[in-house]
Design a protein around this motif. Structure first.
Motif, short mmCIF file in Angstrom:
data_model
loop_
_atom_site.label_atom_id
_atom_site.label_comp_id
_atom_site.label_asym_id
_atom_site.label_seq_id
_atom_site.Cartn_x
_atom_site.Cartn_y
_atom_site.Cartn_z
N ARG A 6 0.86 -1.17 0.00
CA ARG A 6 0.00 0.00 0.00
C ARG A 6 0.90 1.23 0.00
O ARG A 6 1.83 1.31 0.80
CB ARG A 6 -0.90 0.01 1.24
CG ARG A 6 -1.98 1.07 1.15
CD ARG A 6 -2.95 0.98 2.34
NE ARG A 6 -3.08 2.31 2.89
CZ ARG A 6 -2.64 2.67 4.07
NH1 ARG A 6 -2.04 1.83 4.86
NH2 ARG A 6 -2.78 3.91 4.47
N ASP B 29 -0.93 7.65 -1.98
CA ASP B 29 -2.33 7.52 -2.38
C ASP B 29 -2.84 6.17 -1.88
O ASP B 29 -2.16 5.51 -1.11
CB ASP B 29 -2.48 7.64 -3.91
CG ASP B 29 -1.58 6.65 -4.66
OD1 ASP B 29 -1.27 5.57 -4.11
OD2 ASP B 29 -1.19 6.97 -5.79
N ASN B 30 -4.01 5.77 -2.31
CA ASN B 30 -4.56 4.51 -1.82
C ASN B 30 -4.26 3.35 -2.75
O ASN B 30 -4.89 2.31 -2.65
CB ASN B 30 -6.07 4.64 -1.59
CG ASN B 30 -6.36 5.40 -0.32
OD1 ASN B 30 -5.62 5.27 0.66
ND2 ASN B 30 -7.40 6.20 -0.31
N TYR B 31 -3.32 3.54 -3.67
CA TYR B 31 -2.99 2.47 -4.61
C TYR B 31 -2.35 1.29 -3.87
O TYR B 31 -1.51 1.49 -2.99
CB TYR B 31 -2.04 3.00 -5.69
CG TYR B 31 -1.72 1.96 -6.72
CD1 TYR B 31 -2.67 1.61 -7.68
CD2 TYR B 31 -0.49 1.31 -6.74
CE1 TYR B 31 -2.40 0.64 -8.63
CE2 TYR B 31 -0.22 0.35 -7.68
CZ TYR B 31 -1.17 0.01 -8.62
OH TYR B 31 -0.91 -0.95 -9.54
N SER B 32 -2.76 0.08 -4.24
CA SER B 32 -2.20 -1.14 -3.64
C SER B 32 -2.06 -2.19 -4.72
O SER B 32 -2.79 -2.18 -5.72
CB SER B 32 -3.14 -1.69 -2.56
OG SER B 32 -3.32 -0.77 -1.52
#
Length: 180
Positions: free
Chosen positions: A113, A117-120
């Protein structure tokens, strides 16, 4: 970092004389623990390493444990740890993204994660382990896209797998990340 006010001793620590390996810019460098400075209430314990190339550095406990594991070729448990992910992994030449491993799959992948940002996404453990950094390095770093966010801004490792995002460790679509 080196603290000049701490007194280093050549004995009294089980790690003195042990082989360690540190990774610098993708290159493994061997060394040996030569001295240590016990914790004194304000400062945590530090372990002085003399590298085979003659350089010296002082490691905190987490950095020492990682270096001992790398020397022993033992996999490090990445869950909850910070990683410096090269932006080139996403076909972007800009530096490093700060990510945290929030989950480890039975299939040998880790769920990352990103702080910015919230990119995973999933990454194979063998790749992710090359990006491992200490918590102190995560706090000091200048991370791409963080907008000033630092390691303190990343909450406790949240479990992947809640909206069915945790699969069997298959590669996710990296093209979406390239557009970041």
């Amino acid at each position: 970092g080196t603290s000049s006010k701490m007194a280093f001793a050549l004995h009294g620590c089980e790690h003195i004389g042990k082989r360690v390996t540190r990774r610098f810019e993708g290159v493994n460098v061997g060394g040996v623990v030569s001295a240590w400075a016990p914790a004194d209430g304000q400062e945590e314990a530090l372990y002085r390493v003399r590298h085979d190339d003659g350089d010296e550095e002082d490691l905190d406990r987490q950095e020492l444990e990682d270096a001992l594991a790398l020397a022993a070729n033992t996999p490090v448990d990445l869950k909850g740890r910070f990683l410096a992910v090269p932006t080139s992994f996403f076909q972007v030449e800009a530096g490093f993204y700060l990510a945290r491993c929030t989950s480890v799959s039975a299939g040998g992948c880790v769920w990352l994660r990103y702080v910015s940002d919230n990119y995973s996404h999933w990454v194979p453990h063998a790749i992710a382990s090359k990006w491992l950094i200490s918590d102190s390095e995560a706090r000091r770093g200048d991370w791409v896209g963080s907008g000033g966010a630092q390691a303190e801004d990343v909450g406790e490792a949240d479990e992947a797998g809640e909206a069915g995002e945790e699969g069997d460790g298959e590669e996710q679509d990296v093209a979406s990340a390239a557009a970041r």
